[in-house]
Design a protein around this motif. Structure first.
Motif, PDB file in Angstrom:
ATOM      1  N   LEU A 238       0.856  -1.184   0.000  1.00 47.90           N
ATOM      2  CA  LEU A 238       0.000   0.000   0.000  1.00 47.90           C
ATOM      3  C   LEU A 238       0.893   1.234   0.000  1.00 47.90           C
ATOM      4  O   LEU A 238       1.736   1.383   0.896  1.00 47.90           O
ATOM      5  CB  LEU A 238      -0.920   0.004   1.230  1.00 47.90           C
TER       6      LEU A 238
ATOM      7  N   TYR B  24      -2.295   8.817   1.466  1.00 45.46           N
ATOM      8  CA  TYR B  24      -3.672   8.478   1.821  1.00 45.46           C
ATOM      9  C   TYR B  24      -4.516   9.738   1.693  1.00 45.46           C
ATOM     10  O   TYR B  24      -4.141  10.806   2.196  1.00 45.46           O
ATOM     11  CB  TYR B  24      -3.738   7.933   3.247  1.00 45.46           C
TER      12      TYR B  24
ATOM     13  N   VAL C  87      -8.682   6.651   0.611  1.00 43.91           N
ATOM     14  CA  VAL C  87      -8.053   5.745  -0.345  1.00 43.91           C
ATOM     15  C   VAL C  87      -6.536   5.933  -0.313  1.00 43.91           C
ATOM     16  O   VAL C  87      -6.027   6.986   0.070  1.00 43.91           O
ATOM     17  CB  VAL C  87      -8.576   5.987  -1.786  1.00 43.91           C
ATOM     18  N   HIS C  88      -5.814   4.896  -0.744  1.00 44.10           N
ATOM     19  CA  HIS C  88      -4.357   4.947  -0.836  1.00 44.10           C
ATOM     20  C   HIS C  88      -3.950   5.569  -2.172  1.00 44.10           C
ATOM     21  O   HIS C  88      -4.556   5.295  -3.208  1.00 44.10           O
ATOM     22  CB  HIS C  88      -3.772   3.546  -0.721  1.00 44.10           C
TER      23      HIS C  88
ATOM     24  N   SER D  59      -8.459   3.125  -5.343  1.00 40.49           N
ATOM     25  CA  SER D  59      -7.278   3.160  -4.496  1.00 40.49           C
ATOM     26  C   SER D  59      -6.094   2.539  -5.224  1.00 40.49           C
ATOM     27  O   SER D  59      -6.272   1.618  -6.032  1.00 40.49           O
ATOM     28  CB  SER D  59      -7.570   2.378  -3.212  1.00 40.49           C
TER      29      SER D  59
ATOM     30  N   ALA E 122      -2.584   0.328  -5.257  1.00 41.73           N
ATOM     31  CA  ALA E 122      -2.023  -0.776  -4.466  1.00 41.73           C
ATOM     32  C   ALA E 122      -1.215  -1.695  -5.365  1.00 41.73           C
ATOM     33  O   ALA E 122      -1.418  -1.747  -6.583  1.00 41.73           O
ATOM     34  CB  ALA E 122      -3.135  -1.577  -3.774  1.00 41.73           C
TER      35      ALA E 122
ATOM     36  N   THR F 136     -13.226  -4.279   3.835  1.00 42.63           N
ATOM     37  CA  THR F 136     -11.977  -3.523   3.686  1.00 42.63           C
ATOM     38  C   THR F 136     -12.167  -2.205   2.947  1.00 42.63           C
ATOM     39  O   THR F 136     -11.338  -1.300   3.066  1.00 42.63           O
ATOM     40  CB  THR F 136     -10.929  -4.358   2.930  1.00 42.63           C
TER      41      THR F 136
ATOM     42  N   ASP G 100     -11.936   1.501   4.717  1.00 46.98           N
ATOM     43  CA  ASP G 100     -10.644   2.111   5.060  1.00 46.98           C
ATOM     44  C   ASP G 100      -9.645   2.116   3.914  1.00 46.98           C
ATOM     45  O   ASP G 100      -8.734   2.947   3.889  1.00 46.98           O
ATOM     46  CB  ASP G 100     -10.009   1.378   6.246  1.00 46.98           C
ATOM     47  N   HIS G 101      -9.796   1.187   2.969  1.00 44.38           N
ATOM     48  CA  HIS G 101      -8.795   1.022   1.915  1.00 44.38           C
ATOM     49  C   HIS G 101      -9.302   1.362   0.513  1.00 44.38           C
ATOM     50  O   HIS G 101      -8.510   1.358  -0.437  1.00 44.38           O
ATOM     51  CB  HIS G 101      -8.264  -0.414   1.922  1.00 44.38           C
TER      52      HIS G 101
ATOM     53  N   ALA H 227      -9.427  -1.234  -4.365  1.00 45.59           N
ATOM     54  CA  ALA H 227      -8.058  -1.434  -4.863  1.00 45.59           C
ATOM     55  C   ALA H 227      -8.032  -2.223  -6.163  1.00 45.59           C
ATOM     56  O   ALA H 227      -7.018  -2.843  -6.488  1.00 45.59           O
ATOM     57  CB  ALA H 227      -7.214  -2.122  -3.802  1.00 45.59           C
TER      58      ALA H 227
ATOM     59  N   SER I 280      -7.661  -5.960  -4.750  1.00 49.34           N
ATOM     60  CA  SER I 280      -8.602  -6.015  -3.631  1.00 49.34           C
ATOM     61  C   SER I 280      -8.626  -7.381  -2.953  1.00 49.34           C
ATOM     62  O   SER I 280      -8.589  -7.479  -1.720  1.00 49.34           O
ATOM     63  CB  SER I 280     -10.008  -5.652  -4.125  1.00 49.34           C
TER      64      SER I 280
ATOM     65  N   LEU J  39      -5.431  -8.164  -1.037  1.00 49.00           N
ATOM     66  CA  LEU J  39      -5.422  -7.321   0.161  1.00 49.00           C
ATOM     67  C   LEU J  39      -6.275  -7.949   1.262  1.00 49.00           C
ATOM     68  O   LEU J  39      -5.849  -8.037   2.423  1.00 49.00           O
ATOM     69  CB  LEU J  39      -5.940  -5.926  -0.177  1.00 49.00           C
TER      70      LEU J  39
END
Length: 341
Positions: free
Chosen positions: A16, A20, A53-54, A176, A178, A292, A295-296, A299, A303, A306
């Motif tokens: 990750l 953020y 998101v990252h 996001s 990743a 997930t 918070d994330h 992705a 995904s 993760l």
């Protein structure tokens, strides 16, 4: 015919990036872009259930995100890149239209094995698992590395000229960045041996127009505006997805039956509401899943890896456990893999 060997998951890892972005910061960026349409404070969180998101560093490419994850996976397996017989880059994103991003990943790793890309939007990694399984079970390769790098935030639209543009662009605000990697190796095909036990896919390709990023292909090779470079949802994606998901579940009846014994079920997540709708169509207890996306973010094809990594880190998945991974992707496709850890 029972395969002579089974594709085992020797290691799975996720990277990750350090950045953020909260949904409040997303709204600030929409304002900074001079957008005529700006969502009210808290609206993005309310609609998506996503808190943030990252975001990759400036200049960080899909291949870089993948390389970070690959190095973690190789270290976890006690392997080196020289042990890899085949490298698959699997992602909705890519560094360039040509060459295959797998070559760029291999060059950064110093790999000299054969490579190619596997691309099917958010199901890319799951398709690569099926591809690696087939390669290993056939005896063509013994060790296959799946590398994923998703720079999904690059297709987020910031300037929203109309209410329609706002509605079409909401899904992009949950995307996001990743990286992910899965190292798969040949092992015995005994009944209780670890490895990929089943894979199954379903497609409803007539729905391909529902969610698109149009630039970069033959339709829009040199777009005159930025419009084709953004992700755009062109219809009721949730209703369409729910309809096709029910069809897929009916088609996957044998795999669903086997998955009743799974310790963990990972499912692709684009929003909190979509997550709850999707699990509502499946016959598994709520405690089998891990939310997930809140918070994330989404992705993309990273995904599922993760979720699997987080489930292992939290002690929800142990060696010998059966896990089910269920993917969904624009196009439209649904996929499922059953893996004994």
């Amino acid at each position: 015919m029972t395969p002579r060997q089974r594709a085992q998951l020797a290691a799975v890892a996720v990277h990750l990036p350090s950045g953020y972005r909260t949904m409040a910061q997303t709204r600030e960026r929409i304002i900074a872009a001079g957008s005529p349409v700006v969502p009210p404070p808290g609206m993005l969180e309310k609609l998506t259930g996503v808190r943030g998101v990252h975001v990759r560093d400036d200049g960080e490419q899909c291949s870089d995100l993948a390389v970070h994850a690959v190095r973690k996976a190789l270290a976890a397996a006690g392997a080196t890149v020289d042990d890899v017989d085949l490298l698959l880059f699997a992602a909705g994103g890519q560094d360039l239209v040509e060459p295959a991003t797998a070559h760029i990943v291999a060059a950064k790793l110093g790999a000299t094995c054969p490579v190619f890309d596997v691309k099917n939007a958010c199901n890319s990694v799951l398709n690569a698992v099926e591809t690696a399984r087939a390669m290993i079970e056939s005896g063509l390769y013994r060790t296959v590395l799946i590398a994923c790098g998703e720079a999904a935030t690059t297709v987020t639209r910031w300037h929203l000229p109309t209410g329609r543009a706002w509605r079409e662009s909401i899904a992009g605000f949950t995307l996001s960045d990743a990286g992910a990697a899965l190292l798969m190796t040949a092992g015995p095909a005994d009944d209780d041996a670890p490895g990929v036990l089943a894979t199954r896919f379903f497609a409803a390709s007539a729905s391909w127009r529902e969610c698109t990023v149009e630039a970069g292909g033959s339709m829009h090779p040199r777009p005159a505006t930025d419009e084709p470079t953004y992700v755009r949802v062109n219809g009721d994606m949730m209703a369409m997805g729910e309809r096709h998901n029910r069809d897929a579940v009916a088609d996957f009846h044998e795999e669903i039956r086997l998955a009743e014994h799974a310790a963990f079920v990972g499912i692709h997540q684009i929003s909190v509401a979509q997550f709850h709708k999707s699990v509502g169509n499946l016959p598994f207890p709520d405690d089998r899943y891990l939310l997930t996306v809140a918070d994330h973010g989404n992705a993309a094809s990273a995904s599922l890896p993760l979720q699997l990594v987080l489930a292992r880190e939290s002690g929800r998945v142990a060696p010998g456990d059966l896990v089910a991974l269920i993917g969904m992707a624009s196009g439209y496709s649904v996929g499922m893999a059953l893996i004994r850890m």
